[in-house]
Design an enzyme around this catalytic site. Structure first.
Site, PDB file in Angstrom:
ATOM      1  N   GLY A 108       0.832  -1.193   0.000  1.00  0.00           N
ATOM      2  CA  GLY A 108       0.000   0.000   0.000  1.00  0.00           C
ATOM      3  C   GLY A 108       0.866   1.242   0.000  1.00  0.00           C
ATOM      4  N   HIS A 120      -4.018   1.475   7.925  1.00  0.00           N
ATOM      5  CA  HIS A 120      -2.670   2.043   7.848  1.00  0.00           C
ATOM      6  C   HIS A 120      -2.616   3.196   6.835  1.00  0.00           C
ATOM      7  CE1 HIS A 120       1.873   1.480   7.793  1.00  0.00           C
ATOM      8  NE2 HIS A 120       1.665   2.212   6.711  1.00  0.00           N
ATOM      9  N   GLU A 121      -3.188   2.962   5.642  1.00  0.00           N
ATOM     10  CA  GLU A 121      -3.084   3.980   4.582  1.00  0.00           C
ATOM     11  C   GLU A 121      -3.968   5.195   4.877  1.00  0.00           C
ATOM     12  OE1 GLU A 121      -0.651   3.592   2.781  1.00  0.00           O
ATOM     13  OE2 GLU A 121      -0.387   1.432   2.978  1.00  0.00           O
ATOM     14  N   HIS A 154      -2.379   7.524   7.186  1.00  0.00           N
ATOM     15  CA  HIS A 154      -1.375   8.389   6.539  1.00  0.00           C
ATOM     16  C   HIS A 154      -1.995   9.717   6.084  1.00  0.00           C
ATOM     17  CE1 HIS A 154       2.492   6.396   6.206  1.00  0.00           C
ATOM     18  NE2 HIS A 154       1.982   5.293   5.704  1.00  0.00           N
ATOM     19  N   CYS A 214       6.150  -0.144   7.090  1.00  0.00           N
ATOM     20  CA  CYS A 214       5.771   1.024   6.292  1.00  0.00           C
ATOM     21  C   CYS A 214       6.924   1.374   5.364  1.00  0.00           C
ATOM     22  CB  CYS A 214       5.482   2.194   7.230  1.00  0.00           C
ATOM     23  SG  CYS A 214       5.022   3.707   6.374  1.00  0.00           S
ATOM     24  N   LEU A 215       6.606   1.683   4.112  1.00  0.00           N
ATOM     25  CA  LEU A 215       7.653   2.051   3.157  1.00  0.00           C
ATOM     26  C   LEU A 215       8.375   3.329   3.579  1.00  0.00           C
ATOM     27  CD1 LEU A 215       5.803   1.248  -0.199  1.00  0.00           C
ATOM     28  CD2 LEU A 215       7.667  -0.063   0.842  1.00  0.00           C
ATOM     29  N   GLN A 247       3.106  10.010   1.221  1.00  0.00           N
ATOM     30  CA  GLN A 247       4.401   9.312   1.215  1.00  0.00           C
ATOM     31  C   GLN A 247       5.243   9.690   0.005  1.00  0.00           C
ATOM     32  OE1 GLN A 247       2.492   5.227   2.063  1.00  0.00           O
ATOM     33  NE2 GLN A 247       4.470   5.073   3.063  1.00  0.00           N
TER      34      GLN A 247
HETATM   35 ZN    ZN Z   1       2.916   3.462   5.614  1.00  0.00          ZN
END
Ligand code: ZN
Length: 159
Positions: A45, A131-132, A135, A89-90, A50
């Site tokens: 995701g 999670h997304e 963000h 998380c990226l 991000q």
């Molecule tokens: Zn993330």
């Protein structure tokens, strides 16, 4: 086009993102770039902040029958149950945390043309929705985690 993923500590990750007002080529290019970026990074995701875009846009692909999911202006409208597990998380590369999330989550969102739809996910997909969408309000999993995970045996999906 693959975009640069911002890392924890960057101010853009802590902003409340604005809704998408227009469903035009600019949005479609952003969605394309976000998918390219997510797949290149092997994440499940990615949220627009991000990649430094402070708009309410999310892409998710947890490798299930839904394939690539595009969520524009998403909201969580129902949750059920609880799951506890490892999350990455990226924007926080190389780290994982133990985070409690609902086990089943229904989101309402607009598609790339502005049509509203609802989608329910369980397990990893429910976790990805939470999670997304966090963000988009400047919230990171590290704010919610119970503890850091140092055991490398855990699953390694990153969002
Ligand atoms: Zn993330």
């Amino acid at each position: 086009m693959v975009r640069k993923i911002l890392h924890l500590g960057d101010d853009a990750l802590r902003k409340v993102c604005k809704p998408i007002p227009k469903f035009d080529l600019r949005l479609w290019l952003l969605l394309r770039d976000m998918a390219d970026t997510m797949y290149k990074a092997e994440g499940v995701g990615l949220a627009a902040p991000q990649v430094g875009i402070l708009r309410r846009v999310v892409v998710i692909d947890v490798g299930d029958e839904n394939g690539l999911i595009e969520l524009v202006n998403p909201q969580i409208i129902a949750t059920e149950g609880e799951q506890a597990g490892s999350e990455g998380c990226l924007s926080v590369p190389g780290r994982r945390g133990y985070v409690v999330r609902p086990n089943k989550v229904t989101v309402k969102a607009q598609d790339r043309k502005g049509q509203w739809f609802e989608l329910t996910g369980e397990g990893l997909l429910a976790r990805a929705f939470c999670h997304e969408i966090d963000h988009l309000d400047g919230v990171m999993y590290v704010d919610k985690m119970d503890h850091e995970i140092f055991d490398d045996e855990e699953e390694k999906e990153e969002q």
